[in-house]
Design a protein around this motif. Structure first.
Motif, PDB file in Angstrom:
ATOM      1  N   VAL A   1       0.862  -1.177   0.000  1.00 46.02           N
ATOM      2  CA  VAL A   1       0.000   0.000   0.000  1.00 46.02           C
ATOM      3  C   VAL A   1       0.900   1.229   0.000  1.00 46.02           C
ATOM      4  CG1 VAL A   1      -1.765   1.262   1.263  1.00 46.02           C
ATOM      5  CG2 VAL A   1      -1.787  -1.238   1.242  1.00 46.02           C
ATOM      6  N   LEU A   2       0.715   2.069  -0.974  1.00 48.64           N
ATOM      7  CA  LEU A   2       1.532   3.274  -1.087  1.00 48.64           C
ATOM      8  C   LEU A   2       0.811   4.440  -0.431  1.00 48.64           C
ATOM      9  CD1 LEU A   2       2.688   2.950  -4.790  1.00 48.64           C
ATOM     10  CD2 LEU A   2       3.903   2.236  -2.734  1.00 48.64           C
ATOM     11  N   HIS A   3       1.557   5.174   0.337  1.00 49.45           N
ATOM     12  CA  HIS A   3       1.007   6.360   0.989  1.00 49.45           C
ATOM     13  C   HIS A   3       1.650   7.586   0.364  1.00 49.45           C
ATOM     14  CE1 HIS A   3      -0.963   3.996   4.097  1.00 49.45           C
ATOM     15  NE2 HIS A   3       0.165   3.273   4.187  1.00 49.45           N
ATOM     16  N   VAL A   4       0.846   8.551   0.058  1.00 49.92           N
ATOM     17  CA  VAL A   4       1.351   9.789  -0.527  1.00 49.92           C
ATOM     18  C   VAL A   4       1.715  10.727   0.608  1.00 49.92           C
ATOM     19  CG1 VAL A   4       0.807  11.756  -1.981  1.00 49.92           C
ATOM     20  CG2 VAL A   4      -0.058   9.485  -2.573  1.00 49.92           C
ATOM     21  N   ALA A   5       2.963  11.088   0.635  1.00 49.49           N
ATOM     22  CA  ALA A   5       3.425  12.028   1.651  1.00 49.49           C
ATOM     23  C   ALA A   5       3.417  13.417   1.048  1.00 49.49           C
ATOM     24  CB  ALA A   5       4.825  11.655   2.125  1.00 49.49           C
ATOM     25  N   LYS A   6       2.720  14.304   1.675  1.00 48.70           N
ATOM     26  CA  LYS A   6       2.657  15.676   1.173  1.00 48.70           C
ATOM     27  C   LYS A   6       3.760  16.494   1.814  1.00 48.70           C
ATOM     28  CE  LYS A   6      -2.213  15.745   0.034  1.00 48.70           C
ATOM     29  NZ  LYS A   6      -3.469  16.451   0.183  1.00 48.70           N
ATOM     30  N   ALA A   7       4.519  17.137   0.987  1.00 47.26           N
ATOM     31  CA  ALA A   7       5.576  18.014   1.471  1.00 47.26           C
ATOM     32  C   ALA A   7       4.953  19.352   1.842  1.00 47.26           C
ATOM     33  CB  ALA A   7       6.627  18.206   0.393  1.00 47.26           C
ATOM     34  N   PRO A   8       5.530  19.997   2.817  1.00 50.93           N
ATOM     35  CA  PRO A   8       4.991  21.320   3.160  1.00 50.93           C
ATOM     36  C   PRO A   8       5.169  22.268   1.978  1.00 50.93           C
ATOM     37  CG  PRO A   8       7.068  20.932   4.295  1.00 50.93           C
ATOM     38  CD  PRO A   8       6.683  19.644   3.624  1.00 50.93           C
ATOM     39  N   PRO A   9       4.230  23.152   1.770  1.00 49.91           N
ATOM     40  CA  PRO A   9       4.345  24.065   0.620  1.00 49.91           C
ATOM     41  C   PRO A   9       5.561  24.967   0.776  1.00 49.91           C
ATOM     42  CG  PRO A   9       2.559  24.734   2.054  1.00 49.91           C
ATOM     43  CD  PRO A   9       3.053  23.419   2.578  1.00 49.91           C
ATOM     44  N   ARG A  10       6.226  25.183  -0.356  1.00 53.07           N
ATOM     45  CA  ARG A  10       7.370  26.089  -0.346  1.00 53.07           C
ATOM     46  C   ARG A  10       6.873  27.517  -0.280  1.00 53.07           C
ATOM     47  NH1 ARG A  10      11.145  24.810  -5.269  1.00 53.07           N
ATOM     48  NH2 ARG A  10       9.783  23.159  -5.931  1.00 53.07           N
ATOM     49  N   PRO A  11       7.560  28.316   0.471  1.00 56.94           N
ATOM     50  CA  PRO A  11       7.143  29.721   0.503  1.00 56.94           C
ATOM     51  C   PRO A  11       7.368  30.365  -0.859  1.00 56.94           C
ATOM     52  CG  PRO A  11       9.209  29.425   1.690  1.00 56.94           C
ATOM     53  CD  PRO A  11       8.717  28.056   1.317  1.00 56.94           C
ATOM     54  N   ALA A  12       6.434  31.159  -1.266  1.00 55.96           N
ATOM     55  CA  ALA A  12       6.539  31.842  -2.564  1.00 55.96           C
ATOM     56  C   ALA A  12       7.663  32.861  -2.489  1.00 55.96           C
ATOM     57  CB  ALA A  12       5.230  32.526  -2.898  1.00 55.96           C
ATOM     58  N   ARG A  13       8.356  32.988  -3.600  1.00 56.11           N
ATOM     59  CA  ARG A  13       9.411  33.991  -3.642  1.00 56.11           C
ATOM     60  C   ARG A  13       8.794  35.372  -3.606  1.00 56.11           C
ATOM     61  NH1 ARG A  13      14.008  31.966  -7.873  1.00 56.11           N
ATOM     62  NH2 ARG A  13      14.602  30.125  -6.701  1.00 56.11           N
TER      63      ARG A  13
END
Length: 76
Positions: A23-35
């Motif tokens: 079973v694959l789990h999708v790990a969400k990365a924290p959003p990168r701050p916009a430049r």
């Protein structure tokens, strides 16, 4: 070739093999701050200044070439 070469009945008679699929789990990365737009604008302004300086140097080289070789121009 013989008909035995095309005989796939043994495949139909056998049980289908099933493989265990992890079973694959999708790990969400924290959003990168916009430049910050100010950083982008500053970089564009610096690039524009460099291009203007390069254009001035290029014009100077053209004038020097024209003076050295006495080429009659259109007021360059």
């Amino acid at each position: 070739m013989s008909d035995h070469a095309y005989d796939i009945s043994y495949l139909l008679d056998s049980d289908a093999a099933t493989a265990e699929v992890p079973v694959l789990h999708v790990a969400k990365a924290p959003p990168r701050p916009a430049r910050s737009p100010s950083h982008i604008a500053a970089a564009q302004a610096a690039l524009a200044l460099e291009l203007l300086q390069a254009a001035e140097a290029h014009e100077d080289w053209i004038r020097q070439y024209v003076r050295m070789y006495g080429i009659a121009g259109d007021g360059v």
